[in-house]
Design a protein around this motif. Sequence first.
Motif, PDB file in Angstrom:
ATOM      1  N   LYS A  87      44.438  45.357  41.611  1.00 47.03           N
ATOM      2  CA  LYS A  87      45.359  46.010  42.012  1.00 47.03           C
ATOM      3  C   LYS A  87      46.409  45.045  41.376  1.00 47.03           C
ATOM      4  O   LYS A  87      47.729  45.550  41.631  1.00 47.03           O
ATOM      5  CB  LYS A  87      45.475  46.131  43.320  1.00 47.03           C
ATOM      6  CG  LYS A  87      44.262  47.179  44.214  1.00 47.03           C
ATOM      7  CD  LYS A  87      45.176  48.550  44.064  1.00 47.03           C
ATOM      8  CE  LYS A  87      44.322  49.325  45.321  1.00 47.03           C
ATOM      9  NZ  LYS A  87      44.969  50.628  45.321  1.00 47.03           N
ATOM     10  N   GLY A  88      46.675  44.057  40.204  1.00 41.82           N
ATOM     11  CA  GLY A  88      47.650  43.728  39.688  1.00 41.82           C
ATOM     12  C   GLY A  88      47.664  42.067  40.588  1.00 41.82           C
ATOM     13  O   GLY A  88      48.914  41.998  40.733  1.00 41.82           O
ATOM     14  N   ARG A  89      47.103  41.964  41.345  1.00 41.36           N
ATOM     15  CA  ARG A  89      47.289  40.324  42.377  1.00 41.36           C
ATOM     16  C   ARG A  89      45.708  40.092  42.188  1.00 41.36           C
ATOM     17  O   ARG A  89      45.477  40.014  42.829  1.00 41.36           O
ATOM     18  CB  ARG A  89      47.681  41.078  43.679  1.00 41.36           C
ATOM     19  CG  ARG A  89      47.914  40.070  44.964  1.00 41.36           C
ATOM     20  CD  ARG A  89      49.155  40.573  44.823  1.00 41.36           C
ATOM     21  NE  ARG A  89      50.013  39.143  44.962  1.00 41.36           N
ATOM     22  CZ  ARG A  89      50.856  38.922  46.029  1.00 41.36           C
ATOM     23  NH1 ARG A  89      51.091  40.072  47.325  1.00 41.36           N
ATOM     24  NH2 ARG A  89      51.159  38.331  46.547  1.00 41.36           N
ATOM     25  N   LYS A  90      46.550  38.243  41.771  1.00 38.09           N
ATOM     26  CA  LYS A  90      45.536  37.429  41.617  1.00 38.09           C
ATOM     27  C   LYS A  90      44.856  36.898  43.011  1.00 38.09           C
ATOM     28  O   LYS A  90      46.391  36.950  43.611  1.00 38.09           O
ATOM     29  CB  LYS A  90      45.677  36.665  41.180  1.00 38.09           C
ATOM     30  CG  LYS A  90      45.503  36.644  38.970  1.00 38.09           C
ATOM     31  CD  LYS A  90      45.609  35.879  38.749  1.00 38.09           C
ATOM     32  CE  LYS A  90      45.634  36.260  36.941  1.00 38.09           C
ATOM     33  NZ  LYS A  90      45.490  35.396  35.911  1.00 38.09           N
ATOM     34  N   MET A  91      43.903  36.878  43.775  1.00 40.35           N
ATOM     35  CA  MET A  91      43.994  35.597  44.368  1.00 40.35           C
ATOM     36  C   MET A  91      45.047  34.700  44.828  1.00 40.35           C
ATOM     37  O   MET A  91      45.630  33.830  45.736  1.00 40.35           O
ATOM     38  CB  MET A  91      42.546  35.569  45.047  1.00 40.35           C
ATOM     39  CG  MET A  91      41.567  36.308  44.820  1.00 40.35           C
ATOM     40  SD  MET A  91      42.097  37.459  47.019  1.00 40.35           S
ATOM     41  CE  MET A  91      41.286  36.517  47.611  1.00 40.35           C
ATOM     42  N   THR A  92      45.267  34.446  43.641  1.00 42.27           N
ATOM     43  CA  THR A  92      45.993  32.353  43.829  1.00 42.27           C
ATOM     44  C   THR A  92      47.505  33.047  43.947  1.00 42.27           C
ATOM     45  O   THR A  92      48.390  32.279  43.825  1.00 42.27           O
ATOM     46  CB  THR A  92      45.994  31.941  42.386  1.00 42.27           C
ATOM     47  OG1 THR A  92      46.427  32.780  41.773  1.00 42.27           O
ATOM     48  CG2 THR A  92      44.954  30.755  42.873  1.00 42.27           C
ATOM     49  N   SER A  93      47.721  34.519  43.129  1.00 42.56           N
ATOM     50  CA  SER A  93      49.519  34.882  43.769  1.00 42.56           C
ATOM     51  C   SER A  93      49.710  34.901  45.328  1.00 42.56           C
ATOM     52  O   SER A  93      51.233  35.202  46.131  1.00 42.56           O
ATOM     53  CB  SER A  93      49.959  36.049  43.038  1.00 42.56           C
ATOM     54  OG  SER A  93      49.139  37.191  43.523  1.00 42.56           O
TER      55      SER A  93
END
Length: 147
Positions: free
Chosen positions: A25-31
Amino acid sequence: MYTKEESKATKVQFWDGFKRYSKGKGRKMTSWVLRGTQIKEVQLKFDLNERGAFVILQIDSKLDSKRHSVFERFEKYKPVIQDSCGSDLKWEKDYFIKGFKEVGMIYFHLAGASIYNKEEWNDYYEFLFSKMSILEEAFLEVKDVVS
């Protein structure tokens, strides 16, 4: 019934799947903001436990007075937060985490969710992703005035 090892493996598999879902979905967990809220007592959290799936803005302090003070600062902006998050956002000044401690919680809850119901994982991923996106945005709108 699951063994301790099977339970742990299922949890690791679920959260690895959520990481992949978020990345897709375009979202890394770190973001996600999560622990980087810049307010010492505040964390944004994901949880899936025996009570369901949760997306949480958690307020935690060893001192009840400090925890209540921070919670009350968020309550002042409840209309702004509710406007972003909707009426299904729950507010609990004194939420007891079973066997652990009391915290303040502002959260979304999906009752009946179970980590062992693998057929529903995509639904849980969607719930966690969509609700955290909303809660994080609402938090960022009020962060500077509540910190």
